[in-house]
Design a protein around this motif. Structure first.
Motif, PDB file in Angstrom:
ATOM      1  N   VAL A 120     -46.555   9.541  52.016  1.00  0.00           N
ATOM      2  CA  VAL A 120     -47.612   9.250  52.992  1.00  0.00           C
ATOM      3  C   VAL A 120     -48.903   8.857  52.265  1.00  0.00           C
ATOM      4  CG1 VAL A 120     -49.001  10.191  54.877  1.00  0.00           C
ATOM      5  CG2 VAL A 120     -46.589  10.817  54.670  1.00  0.00           C
ATOM      6  N   PHE A 121     -49.176   9.490  51.132  1.00  0.00           N
ATOM      7  CA  PHE A 121     -50.349   9.159  50.328  1.00  0.00           C
ATOM      8  C   PHE A 121     -50.070   9.505  48.867  1.00  0.00           C
ATOM      9  CE2 PHE A 121     -50.807  13.606  51.327  1.00  0.00           C
ATOM     10  CZ  PHE A 121     -51.385  14.170  50.200  1.00  0.00           C
ATOM     11  N   SER A 122     -50.851   8.893  47.980  1.00  0.00           N
ATOM     12  CA  SER A 122     -50.763   9.179  46.548  1.00  0.00           C
ATOM     13  C   SER A 122     -52.030   9.896  46.109  1.00  0.00           C
ATOM     14  CB  SER A 122     -50.573   7.888  45.748  1.00  0.00           C
ATOM     15  OG  SER A 122     -49.344   7.287  46.073  1.00  0.00           O
ATOM     16  N   PHE A 123     -51.904  10.694  45.049  1.00  0.00           N
ATOM     17  CA  PHE A 123     -53.009  11.541  44.610  1.00  0.00           C
ATOM     18  C   PHE A 123     -53.112  11.474  43.091  1.00  0.00           C
ATOM     19  CE2 PHE A 123     -54.110  15.971  43.205  1.00  0.00           C
ATOM     20  CZ  PHE A 123     -55.460  15.898  43.503  1.00  0.00           C
ATOM     21  N   GLN A 124     -54.291  11.125  42.585  1.00  0.00           N
ATOM     22  CA  GLN A 124     -54.528  11.019  41.149  1.00  0.00           C
ATOM     23  C   GLN A 124     -55.476  12.130  40.705  1.00  0.00           C
ATOM     24  OE1 GLN A 124     -55.974   7.192  39.913  1.00  0.00           O
ATOM     25  NE2 GLN A 124     -55.882   7.684  37.745  1.00  0.00           N
ATOM     26  N   PRO A 125     -54.957  13.202  40.110  1.00  0.00           N
ATOM     27  CA  PRO A 125     -55.800  14.346  39.737  1.00  0.00           C
ATOM     28  C   PRO A 125     -56.922  14.006  38.768  1.00  0.00           C
ATOM     29  CG  PRO A 125     -53.473  14.924  39.631  1.00  0.00           C
ATOM     30  CD  PRO A 125     -53.531  13.445  39.825  1.00  0.00           C
ATOM     31  N   SER A 126     -56.699  13.040  37.875  1.00  0.00           N
ATOM     32  CA  SER A 126     -57.706  12.717  36.861  1.00  0.00           C
ATOM     33  C   SER A 126     -59.009  12.229  37.491  1.00  0.00           C
ATOM     34  CB  SER A 126     -57.169  11.671  35.888  1.00  0.00           C
ATOM     35  OG  SER A 126     -56.772  10.495  36.558  1.00  0.00           O
ATOM     36  N   GLU A 127     -58.919  11.558  38.644  1.00  0.00           N
ATOM     37  CA  GLU A 127     -60.135  11.081  39.311  1.00  0.00           C
ATOM     38  C   GLU A 127     -60.993  12.260  39.771  1.00  0.00           C
ATOM     39  OE1 GLU A 127     -61.356   8.195  39.507  1.00  0.00           O
ATOM     40  OE2 GLU A 127     -59.733   6.791  39.134  1.00  0.00           O
ATOM     41  N   PHE A 128     -60.361  13.287  40.291  1.00  0.00           N
ATOM     42  CA  PHE A 128     -61.105  14.469  40.724  1.00  0.00           C
ATOM     43  C   PHE A 128     -61.543  15.313  39.531  1.00  0.00           C
ATOM     44  CE2 PHE A 128     -58.959  13.207  44.550  1.00  0.00           C
ATOM     45  CZ  PHE A 128     -59.857  13.509  45.566  1.00  0.00           C
ATOM     46  N   MET A 129     -60.736  15.297  38.468  1.00  0.00           N
ATOM     47  CA  MET A 129     -61.068  16.089  37.285  1.00  0.00           C
ATOM     48  C   MET A 129     -62.385  15.633  36.664  1.00  0.00           C
ATOM     49  SD  MET A 129     -60.772  18.484  35.142  1.00  0.00           S
ATOM     50  CE  MET A 129     -59.205  19.338  34.942  1.00  0.00           C
ATOM     51  N   LYS A 130     -62.668  14.332  36.729  1.00  0.00           N
ATOM     52  CA  LYS A 130     -63.923  13.871  36.125  1.00  0.00           C
ATOM     53  C   LYS A 130     -65.130  14.491  36.836  1.00  0.00           C
ATOM     54  CE  LYS A 130     -64.566   9.505  38.679  1.00  0.00           C
ATOM     55  NZ  LYS A 130     -63.398   9.502  39.556  1.00  0.00           N
ATOM     56  N   VAL A 131     -65.036  14.677  38.169  1.00  0.00           N
ATOM     57  CA  VAL A 131     -66.128  15.306  38.915  1.00  0.00           C
ATOM     58  C   VAL A 131     -66.182  16.801  38.620  1.00  0.00           C
ATOM     59  CG1 VAL A 131     -67.107  15.720  41.199  1.00  0.00           C
ATOM     60  CG2 VAL A 131     -65.907  13.573  40.726  1.00  0.00           C
ATOM     61  N   ILE A 132     -65.022  17.446  38.607  1.00  0.00           N
ATOM     62  CA  ILE A 132     -64.962  18.877  38.282  1.00  0.00           C
ATOM     63  C   ILE A 132     -65.514  19.127  36.893  1.00  0.00           C
ATOM     64  CG2 ILE A 132     -63.409  20.844  37.942  1.00  0.00           C
ATOM     65  CD1 ILE A 132     -63.651  19.943  40.854  1.00  0.00           C
ATOM     66  N   SER A 366     -64.031  -0.978  45.176  1.00  0.00           N
ATOM     67  CA  SER A 366     -62.614  -1.276  44.972  1.00  0.00           C
ATOM     68  C   SER A 366     -61.747  -0.429  45.900  1.00  0.00           C
ATOM     69  CB  SER A 366     -62.211  -0.993  43.524  1.00  0.00           C
ATOM     70  OG  SER A 366     -62.798  -1.907  42.642  1.00  0.00           O
ATOM     71  N   TYR A 367     -60.598  -0.979  46.281  1.00  0.00           N
ATOM     72  CA  TYR A 367     -59.656  -0.224  47.098  1.00  0.00           C
ATOM     73  C   TYR A 367     -59.081   0.930  46.280  1.00  0.00           C
ATOM     74  CZ  TYR A 367     -55.477   0.975  49.749  1.00  0.00           C
ATOM     75  OH  TYR A 367     -54.499   1.656  50.436  1.00  0.00           O
ATOM     76  N   GLY A 368     -58.892   2.073  46.917  1.00  0.00           N
ATOM     77  CA  GLY A 368     -58.255   3.193  46.232  1.00  0.00           C
ATOM     78  C   GLY A 368     -58.625   4.518  46.843  1.00  0.00           C
ATOM     79  N   GLY A 369     -57.628   5.329  47.107  1.00  0.00           N
ATOM     80  CA  GLY A 369     -57.858   6.607  47.769  1.00  0.00           C
ATOM     81  C   GLY A 369     -58.481   7.653  46.872  1.00  0.00           C
ATOM     82  N   SER A 370     -57.837   7.946  45.740  1.00  0.00           N
ATOM     83  CA  SER A 370     -58.288   9.052  44.887  1.00  0.00           C
ATOM     84  C   SER A 370     -59.678   8.804  44.316  1.00  0.00           C
ATOM     85  CB  SER A 370     -57.290   9.281  43.748  1.00  0.00           C
ATOM     86  OG  SER A 370     -56.069   9.773  44.241  1.00  0.00           O
TER      87      SER A 370
END
Length: 399
Positions: A120-132, A366-370
């Motif tokens: 249903v969706f894709s999730f890229q942890p590294s994108e959130f890790m940069k904020v964390i 740019s297009y992109g969920g994460s």
């Protein structure tokens, strides 16, 4: 309330709405060049949905309060570390050993394993890790500066080691996933936080000297010892490097995307070829090369409006963060500005042929969920900082 009063009172909300409009309109315009997408006409709707979800995330962060997140920052950090470990292990097993996925939902795309694909969706942890990571470093820097009253070489070395303890583990895992773009963004964030920490300027002289030596050495190896160079940089990265250096000569392979993009926007003039123009097709027109679509379809005027919106966005964030009385907010702001400015400059630079193509997207456009959701997560903290600034201002006035 007039428009100018609204801008003055809610500048961050309004600039985010402007970026959302630019993003969705450009993605809709990019449909004819999305030759690798089955149904390109729905991509702008998906981006609008991501913005809506991201807006809810930002509102939730604002309501929960950043202090709650900071109290649990170590837990958040290790949750995402576990997710990154899973992807790193899966990439090694998939590419080197078993040639099959061993971690549930791990996805191998374009030479990297940096996604969890839930269909249903894709999730890229590294994108959130940069904020964390930026949040963690901001808090650690404030705590460290509170303990160290007098700066010495030893204390600054200790501080640098603390930064590396937080930043290196996720960077190594992301490297094992074969995702160098996010590592570069994280490095930029660390650099900006180091600047804000009050470190002695000689460390930055040392850093730039070392960087200049590395660039000179790699250039020497490329020209005079190409075999050694290609042993250090190989595979997909080497292809992208040659595609950047000679897009016309490699237009049949590595340089196709950059060359076709340059041919498209090179004839656009002031007002472009128009909405949904299709001069040449370049597959990543909705992601890495969205600025090329802006230039092609809307010309120099569209490009200048987009750059103006990006600069306004960065200035608004700086004003919010640097007005705060909390040192942690200032470090956080500098870290996020490091992420954003690096991505903005590098993405536009690579579209114009000034920087190698590394898969770095244009933030919030740019297009992109994460990527989009992670930055809107970060905006939730800026909304809270802005709210606290207004409370402090009213208190100072005696209200």
């Amino acid at each position: 309330m007039s428009f100018f009063e609204a801008v003055k009172k809610h500048p961050l909300i309004l600039i985010l709405l402007a970026l959302c409009a630019i993003s969705t309109f450009t993605i809709a315009s990019a449909a004819p060049v999305m030759t690798n997408i089955a149904n390109p006409d729905r991509m702008w709707i998906m981006q609008l949905a991501y913005y809506a979800v991201g807006g809810l995330i930002a509102f939730a962060i604002y309501k929960v309060g950043m202090d709650t997140l900071y109290r649990n920052i170590r837990l958040l950090y290790w949750i995402f570390m576990v997710l990154l470990i899973g992807l790193a292990i899966d990439h090694i097993c998939y590419t080197k050993l078993l040639h099959t996925h061993i971690v549930p939902f791990a996805s191998y795309v374009n030479g990297s394993t940096c996604w969890y694909n839930f269909k249903v969706f894709s999730f890229q942890p590294s994108e959130f890790m940069k904020v964390i990571m930026v949040m963690y470093l901001a808090q650690m820097t404030k705590e460290f500066n509170n303990k160290v009253l007098v700066r010495t070489s030893d204390s600054e070395l200790k501080y640098i080691s603390e930064v590396l303890k937080i930043a290196l583990p996720p960077a190594i895992l992301i490297l094992l996933e074969n995702d160098t773009g996010v590592i570069m963004i994280m490095a930029a964030a660390c650099f900006f936080i180091l600047i804000s920490s009050g470190m002695n300027g000689r460390w930055f002289i040392f850093f730039f000297s070392a960087l200049a030596i590395i660039i000179a050495l790699m250039s020497y190896l490329f020209v005079y010892h190409n075999g050694i160079f290609t042993s250090l940089i190989s595979g997909h990265r080497l292809d992208r490097f040659y595609g950047w250096l000679d897009p016309e000569g490699t237009a049949g392979n590595q340089g196709m995307q950059l060359w076709f993009a340059m041919l498209s926007y090179g004839t656009a003039s002031w007002f472009g070829h128009g909405f949904r123009a299709s001069v040449m097709s370049f597959p990543e027109g909705h992601t890495d090369f969205i600025f090329a679509v802006i230039c092609t379809d809307f010309g120099y005027v569209g490009a200048l409006i987009t750059i103006a919106a990006i600069v306004a966005f960065d200035v608004i964030l700086l004003r919010i963060g640097l007005r705060s009385d909390n040192e942690r907010d200032k470090h956080y702001t500098m870290g996020m500005i490091g992420c954003l400015v690096f991505q903005q400059v590098w993405n536009i630079g690579m579209v114009l042929g000034l920087a190698p193509i590394t898969g770095i997207t244009l933030p919030l456009i740019s297009y992109g969920g994460s990527s989009l959701l992670s930055y809107l997560f970060a905006m939730g903290i800026f909304f809270d900082i802005d709210h606290m600034n207004k409370i402090t201002s009213l208190s100072a006035k005696g209200y």
